[in-house]
Design a protein around this motif. Sequence first.
Motif, PDB file in Angstrom:
ATOM      1  N   GLY A 100       6.079   7.271   6.262  1.00  0.00           N
ATOM      2  CA  GLY A 100       4.976   7.776   7.086  1.00  0.00           C
ATOM      3  C   GLY A 100       4.246   6.689   7.860  1.00  0.00           C
ATOM      4  O   GLY A 100       3.182   6.924   8.427  1.00  0.00           O
ATOM      5  N   ARG A 101       4.768   5.487   7.870  1.00  0.00           N
ATOM      6  CA  ARG A 101       4.125   4.380   8.577  1.00  0.00           C
ATOM      7  C   ARG A 101       5.078   3.811   9.625  1.00  0.00           C
ATOM      8  O   ARG A 101       6.311   3.849   9.426  1.00  0.00           O
ATOM      9  CB  ARG A 101       3.774   3.211   7.630  1.00  0.00           C
ATOM     10  N   PRO A 102       4.550   3.196  10.699  1.00  0.00           N
ATOM     11  CA  PRO A 102       5.414   2.411  11.577  1.00  0.00           C
ATOM     12  C   PRO A 102       5.996   1.266  10.743  1.00  0.00           C
ATOM     13  O   PRO A 102       5.288   0.683   9.911  1.00  0.00           O
ATOM     14  CB  PRO A 102       4.458   1.854  12.639  1.00  0.00           C
TER      15      PRO A 102
ATOM     16  N   SER B  26      18.440  -5.688  -3.443  1.00  0.00           N
ATOM     17  CA  SER B  26      17.160  -5.614  -4.156  1.00  0.00           C
ATOM     18  C   SER B  26      16.016  -5.522  -3.153  1.00  0.00           C
ATOM     19  O   SER B  26      16.162  -5.920  -1.995  1.00  0.00           O
ATOM     20  CB  SER B  26      16.971  -6.845  -5.051  1.00  0.00           C
ATOM     21  N   ALA B  27      14.896  -4.988  -3.630  1.00  0.00           N
ATOM     22  CA  ALA B  27      13.695  -4.855  -2.792  1.00  0.00           C
ATOM     23  C   ALA B  27      12.495  -5.183  -3.656  1.00  0.00           C
ATOM     24  O   ALA B  27      12.289  -4.552  -4.688  1.00  0.00           O
ATOM     25  CB  ALA B  27      13.584  -3.427  -2.262  1.00  0.00           C
TER      26      ALA B  27
ATOM     27  N   TYR C 298       0.839  -1.193   0.000  1.00  0.00           N
ATOM     28  CA  TYR C 298       0.000   0.000   0.000  1.00  0.00           C
ATOM     29  C   TYR C 298       0.880   1.251   0.000  1.00  0.00           C
ATOM     30  O   TYR C 298       0.526   2.271  -0.541  1.00  0.00           O
ATOM     31  CB  TYR C 298      -0.904   0.027   1.238  1.00  0.00           C
ATOM     32  N   THR C 299       2.038   1.141   0.682  1.00  0.00           N
ATOM     33  CA  THR C 299       2.942   2.280   0.792  1.00  0.00           C
ATOM     34  C   THR C 299       4.198   1.979  -0.017  1.00  0.00           C
ATOM     35  O   THR C 299       4.899   1.008   0.272  1.00  0.00           O
ATOM     36  CB  THR C 299       3.326   2.501   2.273  1.00  0.00           C
ATOM     37  N   HIS C 300       4.431   2.792  -1.044  1.00  0.00           N
ATOM     38  CA  HIS C 300       5.634   2.573  -1.866  1.00  0.00           C
ATOM     39  C   HIS C 300       6.800   3.344  -1.279  1.00  0.00           C
ATOM     40  O   HIS C 300       6.682   4.518  -0.960  1.00  0.00           O
ATOM     41  CB  HIS C 300       5.363   3.000  -3.307  1.00  0.00           C
ATOM     42  N   VAL C 301       7.920   2.656  -1.098  1.00  0.00           N
ATOM     43  CA  VAL C 301       9.084   3.284  -0.482  1.00  0.00           C
ATOM     44  C   VAL C 301      10.162   3.428  -1.550  1.00  0.00           C
ATOM     45  O   VAL C 301      10.622   2.425  -2.112  1.00  0.00           O
ATOM     46  CB  VAL C 301       9.620   2.415   0.682  1.00  0.00           C
TER      47      VAL C 301
ATOM     48  N   TYR D 157       7.795  -6.050   2.043  1.00  0.00           N
ATOM     49  CA  TYR D 157       8.841  -6.125   1.021  1.00  0.00           C
ATOM     50  C   TYR D 157       9.810  -7.237   1.394  1.00  0.00           C
ATOM     51  O   TYR D 157      10.111  -7.438   2.585  1.00  0.00           O
ATOM     52  CB  TYR D 157       9.647  -4.824   0.957  1.00  0.00           C
ATOM     53  N   LEU D 158      10.296  -7.926   0.377  1.00  0.00           N
ATOM     54  CA  LEU D 158      11.415  -8.849   0.578  1.00  0.00           C
ATOM     55  C   LEU D 158      12.685  -8.087   0.192  1.00  0.00           C
ATOM     56  O   LEU D 158      12.833  -7.655  -0.952  1.00  0.00           O
ATOM     57  CB  LEU D 158      11.237 -10.083  -0.321  1.00  0.00           C
TER      58      LEU D 158
END
Length: 320
Positions: A96-98, A26-27, A4-7, A39-40
């Motif tokens: 912006g997330r824990p 890699s992610a 949901y949150t792209h880093v 994410y892996l």
Amino acid sequence: MAVYTHVPAEDMDRFLARYDVGSLVSAKGIAEGVENSNYLLETTQDRFILTLYEKRVDEADLPFFMDLLDHLAERGCRVPRFIGDRQGRKLQQLGGRPACLIEFLTGVSVTEPTAAQSRAAGIALGEMHRAAADFAGRRRNALDPAGWHDLATRCGADFDAIAPGLGERVRQELLWLDAHWPADLPSAVIHADLFPDNVLMLGDRVTGLIDFYFSCTDIRAYDLAVTHGAWCFAHDGSAYHADRGAALVAGYDVAFGLSEAEHIAFPALCRGAALRFLLTRAYDWINTPPDALVTRKDPLAFLRRLDFYAQATLPELLGR
Ligand SMILES: Nc1ncnc2c1ncn2[C@@H]1O[C@H](COP(=O)(O)OP(=O)(O)OP(=O)(O)O)[C@@H](O)[C@H]1O
Ligand SMILES: N[C@@H](CCO)C(=O)O
């Protein structure tokens, strides 16, 4: 989908620089799961899971989960530990997330378990209960009988849009459970959601138990009932696989075991577990738009399990 949150890669790099885990190679976003963004990550040293907590997990509960997984891992259970940065901090903020960096465990989750795999799951659950027995942390189960009533009220008239008569069936089942729910069985820390997708396996061997975000303090044998409903039926609940039921319970008996009182209460615990997943799925069904990116899980698959449990005999459930 479960990112949901792209880093951005630069932020991921800065995040990893706080840890002693090598640098990012890699992610990849992980598609499975519906609650959090996962994410892996591969670094120059190892693989890790990066989890960003979206709406369901309450940040205030994370220390309970962290302490529990440390406790279980120290006693030999294959569970993923949360990793501390150089200052020992396990909880961070990212996008912006824990966010937490978590140990990666090998294995895959099965979709149609065999009896041998069900037995292995029963053993792993029993070993987890043994290891958790001296864990001091406590967390209330928000999805206990009072929580089921609350969810049923919130679904209200919308039940019947899922299936005609479902609302009345749920009301009757709640009445039955209010009258038959066991009051004095041993309580302990339980996983409370040990579905096949939360067990990593290689062949017939369990390599990891994951997704402890429903773990809580509740009736210990209820955990076996949840696992029974999750492992021993066709996916849509249309058929009960007695061989898996017998193997799951036999495996649990090897590692922990049920008392006489827990045996007697087992059918009621299975009915409660089936209703719990019927209700959360019904609530999500009603409150998730059909075109949302997450796949809604079918509540009726647990109505069919409930119908089975309401007429099953104890030997059918336990295999003896
Ligand atoms: N520690 C881990 N090691 C290896 N793989 C993992 C680990 N944690 C999660 N995964 C992978 O990520 C997927 C999603 O994880 P998880 O089930 O915790 O997500 P979730 O969003 O909480 O989903 P849900 O509550 O719907 O099951 C898992 O199916 C598994 O493939
Ligand atoms: N295991 C749950 C979803 C996540 O808790 C279900 O299948 O309904």
